[in-house]
Design an enzyme around this catalytic site. Sequence first.
Site, mmCIF file in Angstrom:
data_model
loop_
_atom_site.group_PDB
_atom_site.id
_atom_site.type_symbol
_atom_site.label_atom_id
_atom_site.label_comp_id
_atom_site.label_asym_id
_atom_site.label_seq_id
_atom_site.Cartn_x
_atom_site.Cartn_y
_atom_site.Cartn_z
ATOM 1 N N ALA A 115 0.654 -1.264 0.048
ATOM 2 C CA ALA A 115 0.013 0.116 0.057
ATOM 3 C C ALA A 115 0.926 1.115 -0.046
ATOM 4 O O ALA A 115 2.047 1.065 0.421
ATOM 5 C CB ALA A 115 -0.884 0.000 1.352
ATOM 6 N N GLY B 71 0.541 -5.170 0.583
ATOM 7 C CA GLY B 71 -0.661 -5.218 -0.426
ATOM 8 C C GLY B 71 -0.383 -5.818 -1.665
ATOM 9 O O GLY B 71 -0.927 -6.482 -2.524
ATOM 10 N N GLU C 18 -0.621 -9.276 -1.350
ATOM 11 C CA GLU C 18 -2.096 -9.573 -1.346
ATOM 12 C C GLU C 18 -2.583 -9.393 -3.100
ATOM 13 O O GLU C 18 -3.335 -10.313 -3.185
ATOM 14 C CB GLU C 18 -2.726 -8.692 -0.513
ATOM 15 C CG GLU C 18 -2.485 -8.733 0.958
ATOM 16 C CD GLU C 18 -3.109 -7.951 1.774
ATOM 17 O OE1 GLU C 18 -2.402 -6.471 1.621
ATOM 18 O OE2 GLU C 18 -3.620 -8.023 3.043
ATOM 19 N N GLU D 211 3.818 -5.884 6.953
ATOM 20 C CA GLU D 211 2.844 -4.853 7.731
ATOM 21 C C GLU D 211 3.191 -4.814 9.273
ATOM 22 O O GLU D 211 3.233 -3.663 9.652
ATOM 23 C CB GLU D 211 1.691 -5.309 7.533
ATOM 24 C CG GLU D 211 0.848 -4.771 5.989
ATOM 25 C CD GLU D 211 1.223 -6.041 5.022
ATOM 26 O OE1 GLU D 211 1.860 -6.657 5.264
ATOM 27 O OE2 GLU D 211 0.476 -5.767 4.029
HETATM 28 N N1 3HC Z 1 4.675 3.607 0.314
HETATM 29 C C1 3HC Z 1 5.286 4.721 -0.076
HETATM 30 N N2 3HC Z 1 6.551 4.997 -0.477
HETATM 31 C C2 3HC Z 1 7.184 4.011 -0.194
HETATM 32 C C3 3HC Z 1 6.838 2.700 0.276
HETATM 33 C C4 3HC Z 1 5.425 2.345 0.291
HETATM 34 N N3 3HC Z 1 4.920 1.222 0.504
HETATM 35 N N4 3HC Z 1 7.783 1.723 0.175
HETATM 36 C C5 3HC Z 1 9.022 2.452 -0.301
HETATM 37 N N5 3HC Z 1 8.551 3.887 -0.407
HETATM 38 C C6 3HC Z 1 9.481 5.034 -0.864
HETATM 39 C C7 3HC Z 1 10.727 5.312 0.510
HETATM 40 O O1 3HC Z 1 9.977 6.172 1.367
HETATM 41 C C8 3HC Z 1 11.553 5.728 -0.384
HETATM 42 O O2 3HC Z 1 11.194 7.191 -0.790
HETATM 43 P P1 3HC Z 1 12.318 8.317 -0.913
HETATM 44 O O3 3HC Z 1 13.047 8.033 -1.959
HETATM 45 O O4 3HC Z 1 11.549 9.669 -0.975
HETATM 46 O O5 3HC Z 1 13.117 8.340 0.555
HETATM 47 C C9 3HC Z 1 11.565 5.025 -1.787
HETATM 48 O O6 3HC Z 1 10.038 4.481 -1.816
HETATM 49 C C10 3HC Z 1 12.477 4.004 -1.970
HETATM 50 O O7 3HC Z 1 12.226 3.184 -0.810
HETATM 51 P P2 3HC Z 1 13.883 2.353 -0.045
HETATM 52 O O8 3HC Z 1 14.859 3.647 0.107
HETATM 53 O O9 3HC Z 1 13.145 1.787 0.953
HETATM 54 O O10 3HC Z 1 14.221 1.707 -1.291
HETATM 55 P P3 3HC Z 1 14.880 0.317 -1.344
HETATM 56 O O11 3HC Z 1 15.252 -0.040 -2.618
HETATM 57 O O12 3HC Z 1 16.102 0.252 -0.333
HETATM 58 O O13 3HC Z 1 13.773 -0.813 -0.884
HETATM 59 C C11 3HC Z 1 11.534 -1.812 -0.371
HETATM 60 C C12 3HC Z 1 12.753 -0.978 -1.538
HETATM 61 C C13 3HC Z 1 11.961 -3.033 -0.052
HETATM 62 C C14 3HC Z 1 10.235 -1.775 -1.411
HETATM 63 C C15 3HC Z 1 11.450 -0.745 0.843
HETATM 64 O O14 3HC Z 1 11.084 0.476 0.467
HETATM 65 C C16 3HC Z 1 10.210 -1.154 1.789
HETATM 66 O O15 3HC Z 1 10.445 -2.197 2.555
HETATM 67 N N6 3HC Z 1 9.093 -0.747 1.406
HETATM 68 C C17 3HC Z 1 8.007 -0.937 2.449
HETATM 69 C C18 3HC Z 1 6.983 -2.083 2.077
HETATM 70 C C19 3HC Z 1 6.016 -2.266 3.164
HETATM 71 O O16 3HC Z 1 6.152 -2.203 4.268
HETATM 72 N N7 3HC Z 1 4.923 -2.691 2.378
HETATM 73 C C20 3HC Z 1 3.603 -2.868 3.248
HETATM 74 C C21 3HC Z 1 2.897 -1.486 3.128
HETATM 75 S S1 3HC Z 1 1.490 -1.765 4.155
HETATM 76 C C22 3HC Z 1 0.235 -2.388 3.477
HETATM 77 O O17 3HC Z 1 0.641 -2.850 2.324
HETATM 78 C C23 3HC Z 1 -0.954 -2.569 4.094
HETATM 79 C C24 3HC Z 1 -1.842 -3.442 3.200
HETATM 80 O O18 3HC Z 1 -1.865 -4.804 3.693
HETATM 81 C C25 3HC Z 1 -3.407 -3.055 3.238
#
Ligand code: 3HC
Length: 685
Positions: free
Chosen positions: A62, A101, A104, A124
């Site tokens: 998400a 997500g 998912e 998450e």
């Molecule tokens: N939403 C918004 N922005 C995000 C994001 C997300 N899910 N994931 C990463 N970003 C942004 C970061 O803030 C960063 O922004 P910046 O360049 O402005 O600082 C940019 O994307 C790049 O991220 P990283 O520096 O972390 O890049 P990496 O290549 O090192 O890692 C990644 C990539 C493994 C995808 C890592 O970003 C990550 O782990 N992201 C989070 C994944 C996550 O937690 N997903 C679950 C979200 S909650 C959800 O899905 C709820 C659902 O179940 C309803």
Amino acid sequence: MSPITTRRHGDVLIVTSNNPPVNALGIAVREGLVKAIEEADGDDAVKAVVIRCDGNTFFAGADITEFGKPMQMPMLPQVVDRIEACTKPVVAAIHGTALGGGLEVALSCHYRVAVPDAKLGVPEVKLGLLPGAGGTQRLPRVAGVETALEMAATGNPIGAKRAAEIGLVDRIVEGDLEQHAVAFAEEVREIRPLPKASERDDKLAAARANPGLFDDFRKANARKMKGFDAPEANIKAIEAALSKPYAEGVQDERRLFMELMSGTQARAQQYFFFAERKASKIEGVGEDVRPRDIRKVGVIGAGTMGGGISMNFLSAGIPVTIVETAQDALDRGTALIRKNYEATAAKGRMTADQVEKAMGLLTPSLSLDDLADCDLVIEAVFENMEVKKEVFGKLDGIVKQGAILASNTSYLNVDEIAASTGRPQDVVGLHFFSPANVMKLLEVVRGAKTADDVLVTAMALAKRIRKVAVVAGVCYGFIGNRMLIPRQTQAMNLLLEGATPEQIDRVHVEFGMPMGPFQMADLAGVDIGWHRDPNRIENIRDKLCAMDRWGQKKGAGFYDYDDKRRPSPSPVVADVIEEFRAKAGVEKRDISDQEIIERTLYTMVNEGALILEGGFAQRASDIDVVWVYGYGWPVYRGGPMFWADTEGLPKIVEGLKRQQDRLGADFKLSDLLVKKAEAGEKLSR
Ligand code: 3HC
Ligand code: NAI
């Protein structure tokens, strides 16, 4: 333009997302996906669908920046249900990371193909949440309950290969992912009924035969999950997948998701996600500044820190020359590095070959001259300005021009160290935390003359050795240790006034810290800093040192320890406290837990505000990163600055004012803190 586009390859509809940087599932992506599925359903010529992403990764979850804002339709649960309900087979083509997500979405597709280095996970829980788009119900049905539990409660992803073994991925493909995914779609396009994750029961039935599964998991992971709300909610949601029909399970999931989302922990953990990423950005330094090339590193001193620091580089494949003054110290230091690697190998986290490879990159030496061709030299000798100046003065004459000269000092003035060289622009503080091969934090201390490209190099290098780096200014103790000072001072004063080490430590542990100030002193060594003047007995700590109570290593410190290192309250320490209380003429009184919080934690917040006010940290969130990664501040409280905002700044200021008479003459209330409290503003944004 929509980030989702569609095009045809024969009778397969290829749906592509292009939403950099990580294809997060923001509103435009969600809308586009629903439209694309409707297009597929409405077109008789389409026989199958492939969902794929451009860029580095499949949907990484998400869009976290949308959290806390009004929800926009369609929400993700509706999107995934729409995909699963598609009347044509839908194939997810996964590269990079399918996270949260994103996984998912993949689970709602009827099939999944992936490249071998793809990773799949539901992280998450690390954001204080659970998979809220059917993930807790579909994942156990597809991957099995045990794997789903492990993935959801820890948030750690699994590789595509393992995913294929457990049936989460239907086929691993090498080479052109899109081409293979289309070919796969062609193969399965006639198969009916469509395999829908929500309708499966085979893997749940297997788990129902083992009803103790969930409690066993809770027990095995109790320590890691302590204090956090989200892991238990993840477990409960997966339990619901077993005990209830799918339609009810998703309702439980939604309820638990909303409960977490409205709590303070999720807010703190999401704040921290961005705090960590912001930390690497250096204010006032343009994106065009390029890092220097670091191919070879020198480390001076093979003591507690030098060895650990070296391991970071060796593990990253960077050769290290380590220099000591005497052969025995050098041998001891190198032997300890090997021992640490071998211990890691014994736990199965490294192979014997990897140990030898790392050790093969290490060159022990007794001469600073051997550092001449290093690109970076890190000094980790005794914490003594004269010794450090002498070392830097010598390095200046030895090491090639353009190399970075760094000090691991904990407290000393980096500008003064830099001035002992003819190249202060190349000098920087690299403050590692002990044990340096384990702790993720690195304080990068920016001297008055440190060049921009030196800073940029330090931040880039930190990433290479998997550290989280924070820029700090030159002040006594930088960010982390400076904030430790008021805590230490107040903790010692509280002893005199009537609190016990046990009470103070308990308050800190209940708060969520891994240990309290006295447990920490016993672990790190009560004698740190005492040996310089062992005849001085001015306070409780000096006296304990003089009594040989140096902490765990001596079996006695602020606590007594048995032969298994289990602590118990010490009557001897109680007597020492009594002795100093009498000497100081302090009257013993009952100390409340709240007073301990106000005097040891509110004062830290105040010190953080002073650091910010003085420009020694770039932003409040950097201070929080230091405390979470350097000292184990519970991430579900965001860090001291975020926590202060959650408590309410007026409450913090009021508490500090109430205690002011007890805080000592040196205490200074931060103007910034007071101003923000009065203005109804927050510290952390
Ligand atoms: N939403 C918004 N922005 C995000 C994001 C997300 N899910 N994931 C990463 N970003 C942004 C970061 O803030 C960063 O922004 P910046 O360049 O402005 O600082 C940019 O994307 C790049 O991220 P990283 O520096 O972390 O890049 P990496 O290549 O090192 O890692 C990644 C990539 C493994 C995808 C890592 O970003 C990550 O782990 N992201 C989070 C994944 C996550 O937690 N997903 C679950 C979200 S909650 C959800 O899905 C709820 C659902 O179940 C309803
Ligand atoms: P240590 O006493 O364990 O090791 C210092 C080593 O430096 C000794 O082995 C000594 O022989 C060697 N040494 C001294 N002078 C030298 C010289 N001129 N050339 C080569 N080697 C020399 O000390 P420790 O704990 O490793 O600390 C080193 C530095 O790291 C200090 O500045 C300290 O403040 C800092 N630091 C220490 C932390 C800790 O928890 N121990 C944490 C973070 C920083």
